[in-house]
Design a protein around this motif. Structure first.
Motif, short mmCIF file in Angstrom:
data_model
loop_
_atom_site.label_atom_id
_atom_site.label_comp_id
_atom_site.label_asym_id
_atom_site.label_seq_id
_atom_site.Cartn_x
_atom_site.Cartn_y
_atom_site.Cartn_z
N MET A 1 5.34 -4.29 6.67
CA MET A 1 4.95 -3.19 5.80
C MET A 1 6.12 -2.28 5.44
SD MET A 1 1.71 -3.74 5.41
CE MET A 1 1.72 -2.51 4.20
N TYR A 2 6.98 -2.03 6.39
CA TYR A 2 8.11 -1.12 6.13
C TYR A 2 9.39 -1.70 6.71
CZ TYR A 2 4.60 2.47 5.20
OH TYR A 2 3.55 3.18 4.69
N LEU B 1 2.14 -8.73 9.07
CA LEU B 1 2.54 -8.45 7.68
C LEU B 1 3.59 -7.35 7.74
CD1 LEU B 1 2.10 -8.76 4.60
CD2 LEU B 1 0.30 -7.06 4.78
N LEU C 1 1.99 -4.75 10.12
CA LEU C 1 0.55 -4.49 10.18
C LEU C 1 -0.07 -5.65 10.96
CD1 LEU C 1 -1.58 -2.46 9.06
CD2 LEU C 1 -1.96 -4.09 7.21
N LYS D 1 4.11 -11.20 -6.42
CA LYS D 1 4.11 -10.20 -5.35
C LYS D 1 3.57 -10.83 -4.06
CE LYS D 1 2.15 -6.57 -7.82
NZ LYS D 1 1.53 -5.25 -7.81
N PRO E 1 2.75 -11.26 -0.48
CA PRO E 1 2.87 -10.35 0.65
C PRO E 1 3.73 -11.01 1.74
CG PRO E 1 0.56 -10.80 0.08
CD PRO E 1 1.39 -11.76 -0.67
N GLU F 1 -7.50 3.68 9.81
CA GLU F 1 -7.57 2.92 11.04
C GLU F 1 -7.25 3.84 12.24
OE1 GLU F 1 -8.68 -0.09 13.08
OE2 GLU F 1 -8.71 -0.08 10.88
N ASP G 1 7.34 3.32 -12.08
CA ASP G 1 6.29 2.81 -11.20
C ASP G 1 4.90 3.00 -11.81
OD1 ASP G 1 8.17 2.19 -9.28
OD2 ASP G 1 8.09 4.22 -8.46
N ALA G 2 4.61 4.24 -12.20
CA ALA G 2 3.24 4.56 -12.59
C ALA G 2 2.95 4.13 -14.02
CB ALA G 2 2.98 6.05 -12.42
N LEU H 1 8.54 1.33 1.98
CA LEU H 1 7.37 0.45 1.89
C LEU H 1 7.77 -0.87 1.25
CD1 LEU H 1 4.24 0.17 2.17
CD2 LEU H 1 4.13 0.88 -0.22
N ILE H 2 7.37 -1.96 1.87
CA ILE H 2 7.69 -3.29 1.35
C ILE H 2 6.43 -3.87 0.71
CG2 ILE H 2 8.44 -5.61 2.02
CD1 ILE H 2 10.59 -3.39 2.32
N ARG H 3 6.51 -4.16 -0.60
CA ARG H 3 5.32 -4.60 -1.32
C ARG H 3 5.24 -6.11 -1.45
NH1 ARG H 3 3.27 -0.31 -3.88
NH2 ARG H 3 4.58 1.53 -3.81
N LYS I 1 -3.45 -2.37 12.39
CA LYS I 1 -2.69 -1.31 13.07
C LYS I 1 -1.22 -1.43 12.69
CE LYS I 1 -5.37 0.45 16.72
NZ LYS I 1 -6.62 -0.25 16.42
N LEU I 2 -0.57 -0.28 12.45
CA LEU I 2 0.85 -0.28 12.14
C LEU I 2 1.64 -0.27 13.45
CD1 LEU I 2 0.94 2.31 9.24
CD2 LEU I 2 1.28 -0.16 9.06
N SER J 1 -0.14 -0.20 -11.98
CA SER J 1 0.99 0.57 -11.49
C SER J 1 1.28 0.20 -10.06
CB SER J 1 0.62 2.05 -11.63
OG SER J 1 0.92 2.74 -10.46
N SER J 2 2.55 0.24 -9.69
CA SER J 2 2.90 -0.02 -8.29
C SER J 2 3.25 1.29 -7.61
CB SER J 2 4.08 -0.98 -8.24
OG SER J 2 5.17 -0.43 -8.94
N ALA J 3 3.02 2.38 -8.32
CA ALA J 3 3.39 3.69 -7.79
C ALA J 3 2.39 4.14 -6.74
CB ALA J 3 3.43 4.70 -8.92
N ARG K 1 1.55 7.87 9.30
CA ARG K 1 1.00 6.81 8.45
C ARG K 1 -0.11 6.07 9.16
NH1 ARG K 1 6.81 5.47 6.46
NH2 ARG K 1 6.56 5.97 4.28
N THR L 1 11.93 3.36 6.47
CA THR L 1 10.80 4.13 5.96
C THR L 1 10.40 3.65 4.56
OG1 THR L 1 12.34 5.75 5.09
CG2 THR L 1 11.39 6.21 7.24
N VAL M 1 -0.31 -2.69 -1.12
CA VAL M 1 0.54 -3.87 -1.12
C VAL M 1 -0.29 -5.05 -1.61
CG1 VAL M 1 1.82 -5.47 0.35
CG2 VAL M 1 1.97 -3.01 0.75
#
Lengths: 351, 668
Positions: free
Chosen positions: A298-299, A296, A329, A272, A274, B137, A213-214, A304-306, A333-334, B79-81, B117, A302, B67
């Motif tokens: 988001m998850y 949108l 989202l 990517k 969204p 938020e 990832d990083a 995370l959806i990118r 607000k989530l 990075s996507s991390a 979150r 648990t 995202v």
């Protein structure tokens, strides 16, 4: 010692503790030296295939029995009949490979020798985040003959699941590893030993890898308790099955599909995109759960959806008989929502 | 004797460190007992202290996920991390590193240490320190704000632990090191040898007491962008912006306004920032410095009470400041001490060099005799004011100048459309003309009168014609054509010719440039690429060495040193020119575009530059070359565009035109 306390009395709340700590400071250097040389005796230098540009023909390993069992990293270096193991005392042996674990990328070699100093893999120490470590290896092939292996010091940065790649390939093992803050994973270091400051074995150094990832190089080691069973099996002469190509167990047998939810997403045109909700079919499970257009996703659960692709891939992990937990989202607000399977009522009917 | 003395000395340092540990109660509670029994007490105590320190801040370290957005920024693969942030106020504000948002994400999600979150938005950026302020938020209750280490308690050598929350959501990842330096990157950062990388950018650098030294960011002393310095990750050179400094500007950032580096708008004389005093070469018109009344020649000696001895001191003192801040500055003008109050600005408009339109004679009769007008450029302010060749320049207003350099400075300190009272003498009679300065010209004038009346030597001097420039330790060849009528009494311009790949021929060099060199007092210097088929960007260093060698051995006119590249040679030419602004006054490139990612600064009163571009209008490159020219004009460089009459290199006439363009570069 007392002179110091007299000169700088402000240093201490308690004179006694001061003397105590000061004494151990001086003992410390000597202790390290013994720890280091004891561990170094158990490290071996391994020479084999490679030698072409970018592929070093050497790596590290360590003795795990008095009779010459050597634990090391399974790599192209071992891909020859002529693997040489050089002990700390400078003796050379031709090694026989007696076991391989392709998933952990480990191998056990055997040399014909006895009464060797060794680490005991049935015992190992567990480290914590922040534990200070020593790493022993023949990184860059600096040591040869009877020169001792190199030692580095650092700390455990984190205990984490390994998510890394070699070139474009995700590596097979994705279990728990120690990530360390010393630059330990250099050419030739794979197969070296990671210990605590007392020289107790904790882990085996991994290969050179980038984080998936990083996108940075990571320095990691496989904890002994994660590999103990495999090492003992290899030591007994077993080659373990390659599980890396087996089906991903996380996939559902009958997963949710996007069609089943009744959500229409904006077209997937970018790498990517969204996952924005374009519209929701009337009467669908999504409509029932309260999903609206312009939400949108988001998850899922648990996770995370990118992107839209991420969403499609993660849906495949959820059985269509189970509730689908989606967090969207909306106006920054989530909002957690639950999609109940459409067929639930039917499946409940029975004798 | 010495041994008994030495041991206590070593111990004393360690004891001093330990003493600071003992002041904190948690250490006594958790570690003191273990110390008593374990043979490895110190290590155990240190480890426990570090873990306790990290635990102390971990409630303030959040995980950030994004995202959407870009895949790549420049050469950096985004990075996507997950990345890290630090709580900065209990009502839901988080700071992080700007590096973590370079992909311009569509959504930002923050996971708090308790697992809750919230979506977040960027409120403002500190563009000087590359810090981002986020607002949650829905913070779901009060957040835990960490304590900042006071600046006077940050000591080099103290433990410094870099903390991130990227590898796992429920635990932090830590890297142990020490404070390596303070006041780095022009006073903006603490340096550490703990491993700083995308795994902890945005997270805190923590001291042994669990206070926050600063927020980890990539940083570079040369460049100020979000990604600058990221290539140093895990190298043992990491940076953190002091948390105290962030607290100081927090209220400003909360209003949503970005913060920028504060600029004075001056250029400093000399080339060695570490040695030269801070004497203004120019206070550029329109900048805060010029508005406050600073003038070229003023020496800055104090800024906000800090003594300024060298140029670097000024950079250090001003580097921490933001635009909008008022600084108190003391400068010496001759013997006079002057006080200024200056409001710093966030940007200085590109500098535009004005023009009078006079070409001076290149050889003065005596050192302090008046400058004599050699020629007047057509349609220039000087022509409109009626100046003629042979006139002698006396001064502007009440002031008199004889040196060419003083005239250059006087003009450069003004801007186009400024009016000056020009005093000059014609046939011994003094006159005054009101002249309105103009922009730099972009055309090439017709033939101009001779630049000097020095008689050429009767015989060709030794070392003229085609000469080889031999440099020790350099394998590549280099030839120069020196005109056969060369005399050290006349300053000569230098054309650094960078040929297109495969075109390097000594005979061509003489054939093409001999006449122009003799007529316009030019030396053509032609370094040869190591590989005949291509120029390597690193060869700029070799080119510079050849130019320095020519400058040492001949009388070189510093106003007329240009780089002249054809195709790939021109690409290297752009690199060479923008990397060697101290010596290059012109670029004359043929059939080539500016290389991508070239770092260029606008025009500069001290390091002025004119640009000539020849291109073929049917070339595929024509569109991009024109776009390059527009960019150069935006940066206020005068750009002369020449449409080539044929493909390939310049024709003989075009070479003569180019030589005449070079001939006007020492214009006032």
């Amino acid at each position: 010692m007392t002179t110091i306390n007299q000169n700088r009395p402000d240093f201490f709340r308690s004179c006694a503790i001061g003397v105590l700590i000061a004494t151990c400071c001086m003992a410390n250097a000597a202790l390290h030296a013994d720890t280091v040389s004891d561990a170094q005796e158990k490290i071996v230098k391994i020479y084999g295939a490679g030698g072409i540009r970018g592929l070093e023909s050497y790596q590290s390993g360590f003795l795990i029995s008095a009779e010459g069992h050597v634990l090391t990293s399974f790599s192209y270096v071992l891909d020859t009949d002529d693997v040489i193991v050089t002990l700390d005392d400078g003796r050379d042996f031709t090694a026989k490979m007696i076991g391989i674990d392709p998933r952990l990328e480990l191998a056990v070699l055997k040399i014909e020798a006895t009464k060797l100093p060794h680490f005991d893999v049935t015992k190992s120490v567990q480290l914590n985040s922040g534990s200070r470590i020593l790493a022993f290896s023949n990184l860059f092939g600096i040591a040869s003959g009877n020169e001792p292996a190199s030692v580095m010091h650092g700390s455990v940065m984190a205990i984490s699941k390994l998510s890394a790649r070699r070139g474009n390939f995700q590596i097979p093992y994705q279990g728990k590893v120690y990530i360390v803050d010393a630059i330990t994973n250099n050419p030739g270091a794979a197969g070296g030993a990671l210990t605590n400051l007392k020289g107790d074995l904790a882990a085996i150094l991994g290969k050179e890898l980038r984080s998936a990832d990083a996108n940075v190089w990571i320095n990691y080691a496989l904890p002994i308790e994660e590999i103990r069973e495999s090492v003992q099996a290899m030591q007994a002469g077993k080659t373990l099955p390659d599980e890396s190509e087996q089906a991903d167990a996380s996939l559902a047998k009958s997963p949710w599909t996007i069609g089943q939810t009744g959500i229409l997403f904006v077209p997937d045109v970018l790498p990517k995109t969204p996952p924005f909700v374009e519209a929701v079919n009337d009467g669908s499970v999504a409509a029932g759960a309260g999903i609206q257009s312009d939400d949108l996703v988001m998850y899922i659960g648990t996770t995370l959806i990118r992107s839209f692709r991420d969403l499609a891939a993660n849906l495949k992990k959820i059985e269509d008989q189970d509730d689908l937990q989606i967090t969207v989202l909306r106006n920054q607000k989530l909002i957690p929502l639950t999609l109940e399977p459409a067929g639930l009522s039917r499946k409940k009917i029975g004798p | 004797m010495s041994a008994t003395l030495n041991i206590p000395t070593v111990s004393r340092k360690r004891l001093h460190w330990l003493a600071s540990l003992l002041t904190t109660t948690w250490f006594l509670a958790t570690a003191a007992v273990t110390v008593a029994n374990d043979a490895n007490e110190l290590a155990v105590a240190e480890e426990a202290a570090m873990q306790a320190a990290v635990k102390n801040v971990s409630d303030s370290v959040v995980r950030i996920e994004t995202v959407g957005g870009l895949e790549k920024v420049g050469k950096v693969l985004v990075s996507s991390a997950p990345t890290t942030g630090l709580v900065i106020s209990e009502d839901g504000y988080i700071v992080s590193s700007a590096f973590n948002f370079i992909q311009k994400p569509t959504s930002i999600l923050v996971t708090l240490p308790n697992g809750k979150r919230s979506a977040a938005e960027i409120v403002a950026r500190d563009r000087s320190r590359q810090i981002v302020l986020l607002k949650l938020e829905d913070p779901k209750g009060k957040l835990t704000v960490p304590t900042a280490t006071p600046a006077d308690e940050v000591r080099v050598g103290y433990w410094a632990i870099a903390v991130g929350r990227t590898l796992e959501a429920d635990t932090t990842n830590i890297s142990v090191g020490v404070v390596s330096a303070v006041n780095r990157i022009w006073g903006k950062a603490i340096q550490t040898d703990s491993k700083v990388s995308p795994l902890n950018y945005g997270g805190p650098l923590v001291d042994i007491q669990g206070r926050v030294l600063g927020v980890l960011v990539p940083m570079s002393p040369q460049e100020n962008t979000e990604v600058a310095g990221a290539e140093w990750y895990d190298s043992g050179i990491g940076f953190a912006v002091p948390l105290e400094d962030i607290f100081a500007v927090l209220d400003k950032l909360k209003t949503g306004d970005d913060l920028y580096r504060g600029l004075l708008g001056v250029t400093i004389k000399g080339k060695n920032a570490m040695a030269d005093p801070a004497i203004l070469a120019h206070a550029m018109p329109g900048t805060p410095a010029a508005k406050a009344g600073l003038k070229s020649g003023d020496k800055i000696v104090e800024l906000n009470g800090i003594q300024i001895g060298r140029h670097d001191d000024l950079k250090q003192a001003i580097g921490r400041k933001y635009a909008g801040e008022v600084v108190k500055l003391v400068a010496m003008r001759g013997e006079e001490k002057l006080d200024f109050e200056i409001t710093l600005t966030d940007r200085v408009d590109p500098y535009e060099l004005p023009m009078l339109g006079i070409l001076p004679m290149r050889v003065q009769a005596e050192e302090d005799s008046n400058l004599v007008v050699r020629g007047v450029l057509p349609k220039s302010p000087a022509e409109e004011a009626g100046l003629q060749p042979g006139d002698e320049l006396i001064g502007i207003g009440e002031e008199k100048f004889s040196k060419l350099e003083d005239w250059f400075t006087q003009i450069a300190d003004r801007k186009p459309d400024d009016e000056i009272q020009l005093r000059y003498a014609r046939e011994g009679k003094e006159k005054t003309a009101t002249v309105k300065l103009a922009k730099q010209p972009e055309g090439i004038p017709d033939k101009l009168p001779a630049a000097h009346d020095v008689e050429p030597p009767a015989d060709a001097a030794k070392g003229t014609g085609l000469v080889e420039i031999k440099l020790p330790e350099e394998a590549s060849e280099c030839f120069a054509y020196v005109p056969e009528d060369y005399t050290a009494d006349v300053p000569h311009g230098v054309v650094v010719l960078l040929t297109a790949p495969g075109e390097y021929k000594k005979s061509l060099l003489t054939e093409r440039w001999k006449d122009a060199c003799e007529e316009y007092d030019l030396i053509v210097l032609a370094p040869q690429p190591a590989d005949d088929k291509r120029w390597n960007p690193t060869e700029v260093d070799f080119v510079r060495k050849t130019l320095d060698d020519v400058t040492r051995n001949f009388n070189v006119d510093e106003h007329r040193v240009i780089v002249h590249g054809h195709q790939a040679g021109g690409s290297l030419g752009y690199r060479f020119a923008f990397g060697n602004r101290d010596v290059v006054r012109g670029i004359a490139n043929v059939d080539v575009t500016v290389p991508l990612r070239l770092q260029a600064r606008g025009n500069d009163p001290q390091e002025r530059m004119s640009i000539y571009i020849a291109f073929n209008k049917d070339s595929k490159l024509a569109k991009r070359i024109n776009a390059n020219a527009e960019t150069f004009r935006e940066f206020k460089f005068p750009v002369t565009m020449v449409e080539q009459s044929s493909e390939g290199y310049l024709t003989a006439d075009e070479i003569t035109d180019l030589a005449r363009w070079i001939d006007t570069l020492d214009r006032l």
